[in-house]
Design a protein around this motif. Structure first.
Motif, mmCIF file in Angstrom:
data_model
loop_
_atom_site.group_PDB
_atom_site.id
_atom_site.type_symbol
_atom_site.label_atom_id
_atom_site.label_comp_id
_atom_site.label_asym_id
_atom_site.label_seq_id
_atom_site.Cartn_x
_atom_site.Cartn_y
_atom_site.Cartn_z
ATOM 1 N N ARG A 118 0.884 -1.041 0.163
ATOM 2 C CA ARG A 118 0.069 0.115 -0.022
ATOM 3 C C ARG A 118 0.883 1.185 -0.129
ATOM 4 O O ARG A 118 1.961 1.254 0.835
ATOM 5 N N ARG A 119 0.490 2.228 -0.634
ATOM 6 C CA ARG A 119 1.197 3.444 -0.781
ATOM 7 C C ARG A 119 1.531 4.230 0.535
ATOM 8 O O ARG A 119 2.483 4.708 0.906
ATOM 9 N N GLU A 120 0.226 4.164 1.274
ATOM 10 C CA GLU A 120 0.535 4.699 2.594
ATOM 11 C C GLU A 120 1.531 4.192 3.474
ATOM 12 O O GLU A 120 2.124 4.748 4.361
ATOM 13 N N THR A 121 1.553 3.004 3.200
ATOM 14 C CA THR A 121 2.641 2.131 3.864
ATOM 15 C C THR A 121 4.167 2.670 3.773
ATOM 16 O O THR A 121 4.865 2.944 4.561
ATOM 17 N N ILE A 122 4.296 2.807 2.372
ATOM 18 C CA ILE A 122 5.678 3.135 1.918
ATOM 19 C C ILE A 122 5.833 4.577 2.362
ATOM 20 O O ILE A 122 6.939 4.785 2.736
ATOM 21 N N GLU A 123 4.971 5.496 2.094
ATOM 22 C CA GLU A 123 4.879 6.964 2.407
ATOM 23 C C GLU A 123 5.545 7.074 3.773
ATOM 24 O O GLU A 123 5.907 7.939 4.431
ATOM 25 N N ALA A 124 4.880 6.238 4.823
ATOM 26 C CA ALA A 124 4.872 6.355 6.334
ATOM 27 C C ALA A 124 6.414 6.370 6.825
ATOM 28 O O ALA A 124 6.670 6.774 7.640
ATOM 29 N N TYR A 125 7.192 5.521 6.057
ATOM 30 C CA TYR A 125 8.567 5.283 6.379
ATOM 31 C C TYR A 125 9.604 5.698 5.444
ATOM 32 O O TYR A 125 10.783 5.473 5.579
ATOM 33 N N ARG A 126 9.064 6.732 4.433
ATOM 34 C CA ARG A 126 10.158 7.304 3.469
ATOM 35 C C ARG A 126 10.812 8.413 4.179
ATOM 36 O O ARG A 126 10.472 9.031 5.322
ATOM 37 N N ILE A 127 12.246 8.210 3.765
ATOM 38 C CA ILE A 127 13.239 9.107 4.465
ATOM 39 C C ILE A 127 13.805 9.990 3.388
ATOM 40 O O ILE A 127 13.804 9.274 2.243
ATOM 41 N N CYS A 128 14.661 11.068 3.598
ATOM 42 C CA CYS A 128 15.734 11.482 2.796
ATOM 43 C C CYS A 128 16.986 11.220 2.458
ATOM 44 O O CYS A 128 17.476 11.134 1.710
ATOM 45 N N GLU A 129 17.444 10.657 3.988
ATOM 46 C CA GLU A 129 18.693 10.136 3.798
ATOM 47 C C GLU A 129 18.861 8.903 4.719
ATOM 48 O O GLU A 129 18.269 8.914 5.773
ATOM 49 N N PRO A 130 19.605 7.886 4.286
ATOM 50 C CA PRO A 130 19.858 6.591 4.795
ATOM 51 C C PRO A 130 20.876 6.870 6.249
ATOM 52 O O PRO A 130 21.785 7.577 6.380
ATOM 53 N N PRO A 131 20.561 5.884 7.155
ATOM 54 C CA PRO A 131 21.443 5.930 8.228
ATOM 55 C C PRO A 131 22.795 5.058 7.767
ATOM 56 O O PRO A 131 22.912 4.807 6.577
ATOM 57 N N GLU A 132 23.724 4.960 8.670
ATOM 58 C CA GLU A 132 24.858 4.231 8.323
ATOM 59 C C GLU A 132 24.431 2.639 8.003
ATOM 60 O O GLU A 132 23.719 2.067 8.774
ATOM 61 N N LEU A 133 24.964 2.196 6.889
ATOM 62 C CA LEU A 133 24.601 0.905 6.466
ATOM 63 C C LEU A 133 25.657 0.077 6.637
ATOM 64 O O LEU A 133 26.867 0.251 6.377
ATOM 65 N N GLY A 134 25.284 -1.178 7.177
ATOM 66 C CA GLY A 134 26.226 -2.087 7.452
ATOM 67 C C GLY A 134 26.528 -3.006 6.246
ATOM 68 O O GLY A 134 27.541 -3.554 6.059
ATOM 69 N N ARG A 135 25.615 -3.153 5.508
ATOM 70 C CA ARG A 135 25.723 -4.127 4.217
ATOM 71 C C ARG A 135 24.697 -3.718 2.991
ATOM 72 O O ARG A 135 23.890 -3.151 3.378
ATOM 73 N N ILE A 136 25.364 -3.539 2.029
ATOM 74 C CA ILE A 136 24.579 -3.274 0.622
ATOM 75 C C ILE A 136 24.696 -4.355 -0.403
ATOM 76 O O ILE A 136 25.793 -4.935 -0.714
ATOM 77 N N VAL A 137 23.716 -4.725 -0.896
ATOM 78 C CA VAL A 137 23.414 -5.459 -2.174
ATOM 79 C C VAL A 137 22.801 -4.698 -3.198
ATOM 80 O O VAL A 137 22.108 -3.882 -3.291
ATOM 81 N N VAL A 138 23.450 -5.222 -4.623
ATOM 82 C CA VAL A 138 22.669 -4.645 -5.907
ATOM 83 C C VAL A 138 22.035 -5.953 -6.082
ATOM 84 O O VAL A 138 22.749 -7.244 -6.540
ATOM 85 N N LEU A 191 9.800 -2.230 8.968
ATOM 86 C CA LEU A 191 11.186 -2.570 8.762
ATOM 87 C C LEU A 191 11.986 -2.117 7.582
ATOM 88 O O LEU A 191 13.115 -2.294 7.347
ATOM 89 N N VAL A 192 11.339 -1.507 6.418
ATOM 90 C CA VAL A 192 11.888 -1.025 5.287
ATOM 91 C C VAL A 192 11.635 0.568 5.143
ATOM 92 O O VAL A 192 10.531 0.962 5.298
ATOM 93 N N SER A 193 12.391 1.403 4.630
ATOM 94 C CA SER A 193 12.225 2.779 4.284
ATOM 95 C C SER A 193 12.662 2.803 2.843
ATOM 96 O O SER A 193 13.816 2.258 2.516
ATOM 97 N N HIS A 194 12.056 3.515 2.190
ATOM 98 C CA HIS A 194 12.648 4.178 0.628
ATOM 99 C C HIS A 194 13.208 5.356 0.964
ATOM 100 O O HIS A 194 12.921 6.379 1.542
ATOM 101 N N VAL A 195 14.451 5.538 0.353
ATOM 102 C CA VAL A 195 15.380 6.562 0.570
ATOM 103 C C VAL A 195 15.052 7.515 -0.836
ATOM 104 O O VAL A 195 15.606 7.259 -1.629
ATOM 105 N N GLY A 196 14.196 8.589 -0.521
ATOM 106 C CA GLY A 196 13.821 9.373 -1.746
ATOM 107 C C GLY A 196 12.509 8.616 -2.173
ATOM 108 O O GLY A 196 12.006 7.790 -1.696
ATOM 109 N N SER A 197 12.263 9.070 -3.352
ATOM 110 C CA SER A 197 11.054 8.246 -4.245
ATOM 111 C C SER A 197 11.504 7.685 -5.459
ATOM 112 O O SER A 197 12.333 8.096 -6.228
ATOM 113 N N TRP A 198 11.150 6.484 -5.635
ATOM 114 C CA TRP A 198 11.358 5.715 -6.618
ATOM 115 C C TRP A 198 9.947 5.276 -7.437
ATOM 116 O O TRP A 198 9.349 4.340 -7.306
ATOM 117 N N PRO A 199 9.407 6.198 -8.148
ATOM 118 C CA PRO A 199 7.981 6.237 -8.673
ATOM 119 C C PRO A 199 7.683 5.116 -9.410
ATOM 120 O O PRO A 199 6.694 4.419 -9.138
#
Length: 398
Positions: free
Chosen positions: A217-237, A345-353
């Protein structure tokens, strides 16, 4: 033509339209009238104007130099000069339009304007932040105004603009501008996307609500959207390769996700590409790996088999690759990932329409917008690897 003020003067003219409906031409004509002080569009010339798009390249190629852009619609005598190095368009009467990107919201701190043209806001990465910065800058003249031209997507900023009492909305369909389009353009879209929400959104310019049976649901994504991520321990592509190649192939989903030291997932990039040869999308994935200093590339191998790791290692032989193989349907694989979103438990950093469109239109049939959800598939692989991982570290059956 701009809407009449009537008893309630408008500050924002919102043009919602389908593809090819004439939004760009209308926006450019309005800016021209503002710069030259053409009545009834403007009483006097607007000396400072903002042109804001998804990227600087988009502003230049569409809003300024495009076939319906600012340079094209002026007569030879009145045509302004475009100064790319200064990121501005200058008219002979001294009016100046500065160009800005939604990738750099803070660039709008400091300048001030009497008018602004905002194009395709539903594609902007930092949509809310950029829009808000512009509102503080619209402070010159007797009645500063802005025009917004966009194909609609269900997003918080668009709904906020529509609900504003100072917004006047114009609806435009592609069919209304059919005389200016290729003869079979609309017919081809109707054949390919018949019965899908995408057709209503992209052709009719309708604001489509989330489907009732979607996992996200979009409202769920919006509720946890942020502008900048915190320090990340692991990153995957994560890489979800297409079955075929060439211009008509499905897109290759490429999504970058990080795991914070707080145990939460952060979606930080979407580099999905369409119509590219296999080696080309492998290069995009490798560039994403290096750009984000990722730990590994997670690649689905049901379709490509050994081709996928072979292509990646042709580009960079030293990149660690984690292979995953789907043994269950898309819906079943996606359910536990959607549950992570529901638990916050998941945030989108910025918007990915485009990614979010696929997520919120993904139903039990395994399709989104009538097509394979390539971006969403890559997202599912990434978050599964980071937060739900299990099985063999080389080839996981999920």
């Amino acid at each position: 033509m701009p809407p009449a003020d009537g008893g309630r003067p408008w500050r924002t003219w919102l043009m919602l339209g389908g593809r090819g409906a004439g939004k760009t031409r209308a926006g450019a004509e309005w800016v021209r009238a503002q710069a030259l002080g053409i009545r009834p569009f403007a009483e006097t010339p607007a000396r400072r104007i903002a042109l804001v798009g998804e990227t600087i390249a988009a502003v230049r190629s569409v809003m300024v130099e495009g076939v319906s852009g600012l340079l094209a619609i002026h007569t030879d005598a009145e045509r302004p000069d475009f100064e790319p190095s200064k990121r501005q368009v200058v008219w002979k009467n001294g009016a100046i339009a500065q160009i800005f990107s939604a990738e750099e919201p803070d660039a709008l701190r400091g300048p001030q304007f009497a008018a602004a043209w905002l194009d395709e806001i539903c594609k902007w990465h930092h949509a809310e932040q950029t829009f808000d910065m512009l509102q503080f800058a619209l402070r010159l003249g007797r009645s500063p105004r802005q025009v917004v031209t966009t194909t609609p997507r269900s997003m918080t900023l668009l709904r906020r603009i529509m609900a504003d009492a100072a917004t006047a909305t114009t609806l435009m369909t592609t069919r209304e501008n059919e005389i200016n389009l290729a003869p079979d353009f609309i017919r081809q879209l109707e054949v390919r996307y018949a019965g899908t929400p995408m057709l209503r959104q992209e052709l009719n310019g309708e604001l489509i609500e989330d489907r009732s049976d979607a996992l996200w649901r979009r409202e769920t994504i919006e509720a946890y959207r942020i502008c900048e991520p915190p320090e990340l321990g692991r990153i995957v592509v994560a890489l979800d390769p297409p079955v075929t190649s060439g211009a008509r192939a499905d897109a290759c989903g490429i999504v970058v996700v990080g795991l914070g030291r707080d145990g939460r997932g952060y979606v930080i990039d979407d580099r999905t590409v369409r119509g590219r040869e296999p080696l080309a999308w492998a290069e995009v994935a490798v560039r994403a790996y290096h750009a984000h200093e990722a730990d590994t590339i997670v690649a689905e191998v049901n379709q490509g088999g050994e081709l996928v790791p072979t292509l990646i290692r042709q580009v960079d032989a030293d990149i660690p690759i984690e292979l995953v193989r789907a043994t269950r349907g898309k819906w079943v694989r996606a359910e536990p990932v959607a549950a992570l979103y529901q638990r916050g438990l998941v945030s989108h950093v910025g918007s990915w329409p485009e990614l979010e469109d696929q997520m919120c239109d993904f139903g039990p049939d395994g399709l989104s917008g009538g097509r394979s959800p390539d971006r969403m598939d890559a997202l599912v692989w990434a978050l599964t690897a980071l937060m739900l991982g299990r099985g063999d570290p080389q080839i996981r059956d999920i």
